[in-house]
Design an enzyme around this catalytic site. Structure first.
Site, mmCIF file in Angstrom:
data_model
loop_
_atom_site.group_PDB
_atom_site.id
_atom_site.type_symbol
_atom_site.label_atom_id
_atom_site.label_comp_id
_atom_site.label_asym_id
_atom_site.label_seq_id
_atom_site.Cartn_x
_atom_site.Cartn_y
_atom_site.Cartn_z
ATOM 1 N N SER A 10 -22.590 -22.668 12.682
ATOM 2 C CA SER A 10 -22.596 -23.097 14.087
ATOM 3 C C SER A 10 -23.752 -22.418 14.804
ATOM 4 C CB SER A 10 -21.290 -22.712 14.772
ATOM 5 O OG SER A 10 -21.482 -22.759 16.173
ATOM 6 N N HIS A 35 -23.903 -27.304 12.364
ATOM 7 C CA HIS A 35 -22.805 -27.562 13.307
ATOM 8 C C HIS A 35 -23.295 -27.271 14.733
ATOM 9 C CE1 HIS A 35 -18.508 -27.943 14.384
ATOM 10 N NE2 HIS A 35 -18.732 -26.948 15.233
ATOM 11 N N ASP A 37 -22.340 -27.188 18.684
ATOM 12 C CA ASP A 37 -21.222 -27.107 19.633
ATOM 13 C C ASP A 37 -21.681 -27.484 21.032
ATOM 14 O OD1 ASP A 37 -18.949 -26.177 18.069
ATOM 15 O OD2 ASP A 37 -20.170 -24.397 17.704
ATOM 16 N N MET A 39 -20.591 -28.011 24.890
ATOM 17 C CA MET A 39 -19.546 -27.579 25.828
ATOM 18 C C MET A 39 -19.951 -27.898 27.253
ATOM 19 S SD MET A 39 -18.866 -23.838 24.234
ATOM 20 C CE MET A 39 -18.329 -23.617 22.547
ATOM 21 N N HIS A 68 -20.117 -31.383 17.457
ATOM 22 C CA HIS A 68 -18.749 -31.141 17.910
ATOM 23 C C HIS A 68 -18.741 -31.177 19.430
ATOM 24 C CE1 HIS A 68 -15.330 -27.868 18.150
ATOM 25 N NE2 HIS A 68 -14.945 -29.036 18.619
ATOM 26 N N MET A 70 -17.164 -30.831 22.877
ATOM 27 C CA MET A 70 -16.057 -30.245 23.655
ATOM 28 C C MET A 70 -16.325 -30.613 25.105
ATOM 29 S SD MET A 70 -15.955 -26.658 21.556
ATOM 30 C CE MET A 70 -17.582 -26.951 20.863
ATOM 31 N N MET A 139 -9.199 -26.820 14.669
ATOM 32 C CA MET A 139 -9.705 -25.627 15.359
ATOM 33 C C MET A 139 -8.809 -24.444 15.016
ATOM 34 S SD MET A 139 -12.406 -26.498 17.088
ATOM 35 C CE MET A 139 -12.640 -24.844 17.748
ATOM 36 N N GLY A 144 -14.397 -22.950 22.911
ATOM 37 C CA GLY A 144 -15.116 -22.474 24.087
ATOM 38 C C GLY A 144 -16.061 -21.317 23.785
ATOM 39 N N PHE A 145 -15.704 -20.513 22.812
ATOM 40 C CA PHE A 145 -16.513 -19.332 22.531
ATOM 41 C C PHE A 145 -16.571 -19.045 21.034
ATOM 42 C CE2 PHE A 145 -14.539 -18.906 26.672
ATOM 43 C CZ PHE A 145 -15.654 -18.703 27.484
ATOM 44 N N GLY A 146 -17.712 -18.528 20.606
ATOM 45 C CA GLY A 146 -17.827 -18.013 19.248
ATOM 46 C C GLY A 146 -17.238 -16.615 19.187
ATOM 47 N N GLY A 147 -17.114 -16.089 17.986
ATOM 48 C CA GLY A 147 -16.730 -14.690 17.814
ATOM 49 C C GLY A 147 -15.270 -14.369 18.048
ATOM 50 N N ASP A 175 -12.810 -24.716 11.984
ATOM 51 C CA ASP A 175 -13.808 -24.143 12.889
ATOM 52 C C ASP A 175 -13.176 -23.045 13.735
ATOM 53 O OD1 ASP A 175 -15.881 -23.726 14.683
ATOM 54 O OD2 ASP A 175 -15.820 -25.739 15.558
ATOM 55 N N GLY A 176 -13.733 -21.841 13.610
ATOM 56 C CA GLY A 176 -13.313 -20.744 14.463
ATOM 57 C C GLY A 176 -12.854 -19.532 13.675
ATOM 58 N N GLY A 197 -19.925 -19.410 12.687
ATOM 59 C CA GLY A 197 -20.969 -19.008 13.622
ATOM 60 C C GLY A 197 -21.344 -17.558 13.399
ATOM 61 N N SER A 198 -20.534 -16.654 13.934
ATOM 62 C CA SER A 198 -20.815 -15.220 13.819
ATOM 63 C C SER A 198 -21.010 -14.783 12.379
ATOM 64 C CB SER A 198 -19.672 -14.399 14.410
ATOM 65 O OG SER A 198 -19.071 -15.074 15.471
HETATM 66 C C1 DX5 Z 1 -15.810 -22.710 19.254
HETATM 67 C C2 DX5 Z 1 -16.821 -23.475 18.425
HETATM 68 C C3 DX5 Z 1 -17.099 -22.880 17.099
HETATM 69 C C4 DX5 Z 1 -17.634 -21.485 17.144
HETATM 70 C C5 DX5 Z 1 -17.510 -20.841 15.811
HETATM 71 O O1 DX5 Z 1 -15.500 -23.449 20.380
HETATM 72 O O2 DX5 Z 1 -16.384 -24.795 18.211
HETATM 73 O O3 DX5 Z 1 -17.953 -23.721 16.337
HETATM 74 O O4 DX5 Z 1 -18.948 -21.422 17.580
HETATM 75 O O5 DX5 Z 1 -17.938 -19.531 15.936
HETATM 76 P P1 DX5 Z 1 -17.267 -18.356 15.109
HETATM 77 O O6 DX5 Z 1 -17.482 -18.689 13.668
HETATM 78 O O7 DX5 Z 1 -18.026 -17.180 15.566
HETATM 79 O O8 DX5 Z 1 -15.821 -18.336 15.475
HETATM 80 ZN ZN ZN Z 2 -17.463 -26.146 16.715
#
Ligand code: DX5
Ligand code: ZN
Length: 225
Positions: A10, A35, A37, A39, A68, A70, A139, A144-147, A175-176, A197-198
Site C-alpha cells: 500500500s 495497492h 488507498d 480516502m 481501494h 474509501m 478489512m 482510514g489509517f495505515g499502521g 488489508d490492514g 503498507g507499514s
Molecule cells: C487502511 C488502508 C490500508 C493501509 C494498510 O485504510 O486501506 O491499505 O494503508 O496499511 P498497514 O499495512 O500499515 O496496516
Molecule cells: Zn487499502
C-alpha cells in the site's frame, strides 16, 4: 487451481513527496500489485489521493493498480478512476446506496470489480453481489489509517468468505496490519492477496520486506517462495 499468492504494497505508507519513485521501487522490489488507498475525509476520517495522482503514477509501473476506494458516494468517481489507469476498483459495501449497481458500473468500464467489508460488516452482504466481483477485500483494521494492529476476529470472516467464494475465480484480499508474522494465519484462513503498507515500507529494504511476507505466505500454502 488456487489463485496465485499476491503481495500488494500500500503506497499509503510511502513517501508522498516522491510517489513515482516509490512505485518504481516496489515494482523493482518484486511486488505483484500496487495497492492505492483513496480516502475522502467523509467515508473515512482521513484524506489521501485522487484520480489525478493515480493517472500521474500510471507510467511508473506496468503492474496491476489495485485501487481501494474509501469514498462515499463512490459512483460519481468510478469513471475517473477507470480512466486514470486503475486495473481493479474496489468499493465498500457501505459506500454506495446501491453497491450492486456500483459493481456493475465498474465492470461496464472494463475494469475488475472488488467489494470490501469493514471489520463490522457481515459476510452476508456479499451473497447478492458475489457473481459480480473479481475480488473480495476483507478489512482487518478499520479503514482510514495505515499502521494499525490486525484485528484477529477477521480471520474467521476470511474463512467464511473463502467458503462463500467456493470455486469462483475471485481473489480474496486482506488489508490492514498484515506483516510477515501474521501472513501465514491470513493465508491459512483462505486469503491469497495480502496488502501491506507499514510492513513493506518500514526500514527501507522493500525487497527484503516483500520477500519476508511472500515467504511466510508461500510456506502456509505449502509452496516454495
Ligand atoms: C487502511 C488502508 C490500508 C493501509 C494498510 O485504510 O486501506 O491499505 O494503508 O496499511 P498497514 O499495512 O500499515 O496496516
Ligand atoms: Zn487499502
Amino acid at each position: 487451481m488456487p489463485r496465485p499468492l499476491i503481495i500488494a504494497p500500500s503506497i499509503l505508507a510511502s513517501d508522498f513527496a516522491k510517489l513515482g519513485e516509490e512505485v518504481r521501487a516496489i515494482d523493482a522490489a518484486g511486488c505483484d500489485w500496487v495497492h492505492v488507498d483513496v480516502m475522502d475525509g467523509h467515508f473515512v476520517p482521513n484524506i489521501s489521493i485522487g484520480p489525478d495522482v493515480v493517472k500521474a503514477l500510471r507510467p511508473h509501473s506496468k503492474k496491476i493498480f489495485d485501487v481501494h476506494l474509501m469514498i462515499a458516494p463512490c459512483d460519481p468517481y468510478l469513471e475517473a478512476f477507470a480512466k486514470a489507469g486503475s486495473d481493479i476498483i474496489t468499493v465498500h459495501v457501505e459506500s454506495s446506496p446501491h453497491v450492486h449497481r456500483s459493481l456493475q458500473a465498474i465492470r461496464a468500464l472494463g475494469k475488475k470489480a472488488g467489494v470490501t467489508l469493514n471489520p463490522g460488516t457481515p459476510v452476508s452482504t456479499l451473497e447478492n453481489v458475489i457473481d459480480l466481483v473479481d475480488l473480495v477485500l476483507v478489512m482487518s483494521v478499520n479503514p482510514g489509517f495505515g499502521g494499525q494492529s490486525f484485528i484477529a476476529s477477521q480471520l474467521e470472516k476470511i474463512a467464511a468468505v473463502r467458503a462463500l467464494i467456493g470455486g469462483r475465480p475471485i481473489d480474496l484480499e486482506v488489508d490492514g496490519g498484515v506483516t510477515a508474522d501474521n501472513a501465514a494465519k491470513v493465508v491459512q484462513a483462505g486469503a491469497n492477496a495480502l496488502v501491506a503498507g507499514s510492513a513493506v515500507f518500514k526500514g527501507g529494504n522493500y525487497k527484503a520486506n516483500i520477500d519476508a511476507i511472500r515467504q511466510a505466505g508461500a510456506l502456509a500454502r505449502g509452496e516454495a517462495a
